[in-house]
Design a protein around this motif. Structure first.
Motif, PDB file in Angstrom:
ATOM      1  N   PRO A   1       0.830  -1.221   0.000  1.00 30.06           N
ATOM      2  CA  PRO A   1       0.000   0.000   0.000  1.00 30.06           C
ATOM      3  C   PRO A   1       0.852   1.254   0.000  1.00 30.06           C
ATOM      4  O   PRO A   1       1.957   1.279   0.543  1.00 30.06           O
ATOM      5  CB  PRO A   1      -0.800  -0.125   1.299  1.00 30.06           C
ATOM      6  CG  PRO A   1       0.024  -0.996   2.177  1.00 30.06           C
ATOM      7  CD  PRO A   1       0.716  -1.965   1.266  1.00 30.06           C
ATOM      8  N   TYR A   2       0.326   2.310  -0.610  1.00 24.26           N
ATOM      9  CA  TYR A   2       1.016   3.603  -0.545  1.00 24.26           C
ATOM     10  C   TYR A   2       0.268   4.592   0.341  1.00 24.26           C
ATOM     11  O   TYR A   2       0.845   5.563   0.803  1.00 24.26           O
ATOM     12  CB  TYR A   2       1.283   4.184  -1.930  1.00 24.26           C
ATOM     13  CG  TYR A   2       0.184   4.068  -2.955  1.00 24.26           C
ATOM     14  CD1 TYR A   2      -0.944   4.878  -2.910  1.00 24.26           C
ATOM     15  CD2 TYR A   2       0.291   3.163  -4.007  1.00 24.26           C
ATOM     16  CE1 TYR A   2      -1.939   4.789  -3.857  1.00 24.26           C
ATOM     17  CE2 TYR A   2      -0.699   3.060  -4.967  1.00 24.26           C
ATOM     18  CZ  TYR A   2      -1.815   3.876  -4.895  1.00 24.26           C
ATOM     19  OH  TYR A   2      -2.807   3.778  -5.840  1.00 24.26           O
ATOM     20  N   TYR A   3      -1.032   4.371   0.582  1.00 29.76           N
ATOM     21  CA  TYR A   3      -1.712   5.178   1.602  1.00 29.76           C
ATOM     22  C   TYR A   3      -2.833   4.375   2.240  1.00 29.76           C
ATOM     23  O   TYR A   3      -3.308   3.367   1.690  1.00 29.76           O
ATOM     24  CB  TYR A   3      -2.214   6.511   1.052  1.00 29.76           C
ATOM     25  CG  TYR A   3      -3.412   6.491   0.124  1.00 29.76           C
ATOM     26  CD1 TYR A   3      -4.690   6.152   0.576  1.00 29.76           C
ATOM     27  CD2 TYR A   3      -3.294   6.875  -1.216  1.00 29.76           C
ATOM     28  CE1 TYR A   3      -5.787   6.162  -0.258  1.00 29.76           C
ATOM     29  CE2 TYR A   3      -4.393   6.888  -2.053  1.00 29.76           C
ATOM     30  CZ  TYR A   3      -5.632   6.527  -1.569  1.00 29.76           C
ATOM     31  OH  TYR A   3      -6.719   6.540  -2.403  1.00 29.76           O
ATOM     32  N   ASP A   4      -3.256   4.807   3.424  1.00 25.93           N
ATOM     33  CA  ASP A   4      -4.406   4.263   4.133  1.00 25.93           C
ATOM     34  C   ASP A   4      -5.478   5.342   4.190  1.00 25.93           C
ATOM     35  O   ASP A   4      -5.192   6.497   4.545  1.00 25.93           O
ATOM     36  CB  ASP A   4      -4.040   3.853   5.566  1.00 25.93           C
ATOM     37  CG  ASP A   4      -3.102   2.661   5.616  1.00 25.93           C
ATOM     38  OD1 ASP A   4      -3.013   1.925   4.616  1.00 25.93           O
ATOM     39  OD2 ASP A   4      -2.448   2.470   6.663  1.00 25.93           O
ATOM     40  N   ALA A   5      -6.723   4.972   3.869  1.00 26.92           N
ATOM     41  CA  ALA A   5      -7.844   5.916   3.930  1.00 26.92           C
ATOM     42  C   ALA A   5      -9.024   5.259   4.620  1.00 26.92           C
ATOM     43  O   ALA A   5      -9.055   4.043   4.826  1.00 26.92           O
ATOM     44  CB  ALA A   5      -8.226   6.398   2.532  1.00 26.92           C
ATOM     45  N   GLN A   6     -10.022   6.071   4.962  1.00 26.60           N
ATOM     46  CA  GLN A   6     -11.161   5.601   5.733  1.00 26.60           C
ATOM     47  C   GLN A   6     -12.472   5.751   4.976  1.00 26.60           C
ATOM     48  O   GLN A   6     -12.586   6.570   4.057  1.00 26.60           O
ATOM     49  CB  GLN A   6     -11.302   6.393   7.042  1.00 26.60           C
ATOM     50  CG  GLN A   6     -10.185   6.273   8.016  1.00 26.60           C
ATOM     51  CD  GLN A   6     -10.494   7.005   9.316  1.00 26.60           C
ATOM     52  OE1 GLN A   6     -11.660   7.223   9.673  1.00 26.60           O
ATOM     53  NE2 GLN A   6      -9.466   7.398  10.035  1.00 26.60           N
ATOM     54  N   TYR A   7     -13.440   4.959   5.392  1.00 26.54           N
ATOM     55  CA  TYR A   7     -14.838   5.262   5.110  1.00 26.54           C
ATOM     56  C   TYR A   7     -15.297   6.231   6.191  1.00 26.54           C
ATOM     57  O   TYR A   7     -14.991   6.040   7.372  1.00 26.54           O
ATOM     58  CB  TYR A   7     -15.695   4.003   5.122  1.00 26.54           C
ATOM     59  CG  TYR A   7     -15.575   3.191   3.859  1.00 26.54           C
ATOM     60  CD1 TYR A   7     -16.363   3.480   2.747  1.00 26.54           C
ATOM     61  CD2 TYR A   7     -14.659   2.145   3.758  1.00 26.54           C
ATOM     62  CE1 TYR A   7     -16.251   2.750   1.576  1.00 26.54           C
ATOM     63  CE2 TYR A   7     -14.536   1.406   2.593  1.00 26.54           C
ATOM     64  CZ  TYR A   7     -15.342   1.724   1.512  1.00 26.54           C
ATOM     65  OH  TYR A   7     -15.215   1.000   0.342  1.00 26.54           O
ATOM     66  N   VAL A   8     -16.017   7.271   5.796  1.00 25.95           N
ATOM     67  CA  VAL A   8     -16.374   8.320   6.747  1.00 25.95           C
ATOM     68  C   VAL A   8     -17.878   8.563   6.730  1.00 25.95           C
ATOM     69  O   VAL A   8     -18.559   8.333   5.727  1.00 25.95           O
ATOM     70  CB  VAL A   8     -15.639   9.646   6.438  1.00 25.95           C
ATOM     71  CG1 VAL A   8     -14.149   9.489   6.684  1.00 25.95           C
ATOM     72  CG2 VAL A   8     -15.906  10.109   5.004  1.00 25.95           C
ATOM     73  N   PHE A   9     -18.371   9.022   7.866  1.00 23.35           N
ATOM     74  CA  PHE A   9     -19.750   9.477   7.979  1.00 23.35           C
ATOM     75  C   PHE A   9     -19.765  10.982   7.701  1.00 23.35           C
ATOM     76  O   PHE A   9     -18.996  11.738   8.298  1.00 23.35           O
ATOM     77  CB  PHE A   9     -20.304   9.174   9.359  1.00 23.35           C
ATOM     78  CG  PHE A   9     -20.498   7.698   9.629  1.00 23.35           C
ATOM     79  CD1 PHE A   9     -21.656   7.053   9.243  1.00 23.35           C
ATOM     80  CD2 PHE A   9     -19.502   6.964  10.260  1.00 23.35           C
ATOM     81  CE1 PHE A   9     -21.828   5.702   9.485  1.00 23.35           C
ATOM     82  CE2 PHE A   9     -19.668   5.613  10.503  1.00 23.35           C
ATOM     83  CZ  PHE A   9     -20.839   4.969  10.110  1.00 23.35           C
TER      84      PHE A   9
END
Length: 293
Positions: free
Chosen positions: A140-148
């Motif tokens: 992976p090159y970045y980590d992202a989230q699912y957001v409300f």
């Protein structure tokens, strides 16, 4: 199969003989061994691209060919990261931008792109066991989230949303599954209705139109919408409490035969992470992600 009119009897005898021979080869008892899986995702199938046997090996080995898809909210960020990977490998970046109006396409399209236009297709969530044997993932090159996401300034966390108020969640995502598991465990009178939405865009449009009070979407998609449309500028991300955040790593996909290239790309990503280049790219775009460890 069609036969010449002059030989109908011969054709029938020939087919009957083949069928009888085939039947004698079938086992008389129950068939043992694992049953064929039913309803597997199409990504697990070995795809076929039109004219794939006519696609030869590229001659220019001094280029790093990569694909980015304009339908992905992060495509510009992914392109900047791919350019940085090319620089770390001392290769010339060769970008191919996928531009299509189709919301979702099957795996054959990805397979064909990797055969014809790119060595690495950027922008894939690295979901464990989510890809078939024909594909291989980079680190992976970045980590992202699912957001409300909410439009009401009074809502600062999911816990602030009164029971009975609707949530629009992008269907089939790991965040959607986590939300539904949590809601199922609650007493009925304490639940929020969760409406499944086919895409992140539909969830955000439902929030804008007042159909739902909160949208559960992939953070890079919300980031892209805010940059493209002022109507989303007043919306804001709220805390996921009482749920934990859903974080996914993002990387690239290659054909499984490209083991040497995958190793080189992984080393380049690690070097860009170590010297701060990945973090700098994300900050330059004000992008809602962190460089993957």
């Amino acid at each position: 199969m069609q036969f010449a009119p002059a030989f109908p009897s011969l054709a029938r005898h020939w087919l009957a003989a083949i069928l009888a021979a085939a039947l004698t080869m079938l086992p008389m008892g129950p068939i043992s061994g694992p049953a064929l899986a039913q309803g597997e995702p199409e990504f697990f199938e070995q795809p076929y691209a039109e004219g794939q046997w006519n696609i030869g090996r590229r001659l220019n080995e001094s280029q790093f060919r990569y694909c980015v898809d304009k339908r992905d909210g992060d495509w510009e960020v992914a392109a900047a990261i791919a350019d940085a990977i090319a620089g770390a490998l001392l290769l010339e970046p060769q970008r191919y931008v996928v531009d299509s109006e189709i919301v979702q396409e099957d795996v054959t399209r990805v397979y064909a792109l990797l055969l014809e236009h790119c060595d690495v297709h950027m922008g894939f969530k690295l979901i464990p066991e989510g890809y078939g044997n024909w594909a291989m993932l980079t680190r992976p090159y970045y980590d992202a989230q699912y957001v409300f996401v909410a439009s009401d300034p009074a809502l600062q966390s999911l816990a602030d949303l009164p029971p009975g108020r609707p949530i629009g969640a992008t269907i089939g995502t790991s965040a959607h599954v986590r939300l539904m598991s949590y809601l199922t465990a609650l007493p009925a009178e304490q639940r929020w209705p969760a409406f499944p939405m086919g895409t992140n865009g539909l969830a955000l449009e439902s929030l804008r139109n007042g159909v739902v009070d909160v949208a559960l979407v992939w953070a890079p998609e919300f980031w892209a919408r805010q940059r493209q449309d002022e109507a989303f500028a007043e919306m804001h991300v709220i805390a996921s409490d009482p749920l934990p955040p859903t974080v996914l790593p993002v990387g690239g996909v290659l054909l499984s035969k490209e083991t040497f290239l995958r190793s080189a790309v992984d080393e380049a990503i690690a070097a860009l992470r170590a010297d701060g280049s990945l973090t700098q790219i994300l900050e330059d775009f004000d992008f809602p992600a962190i460089a993957a460890p």
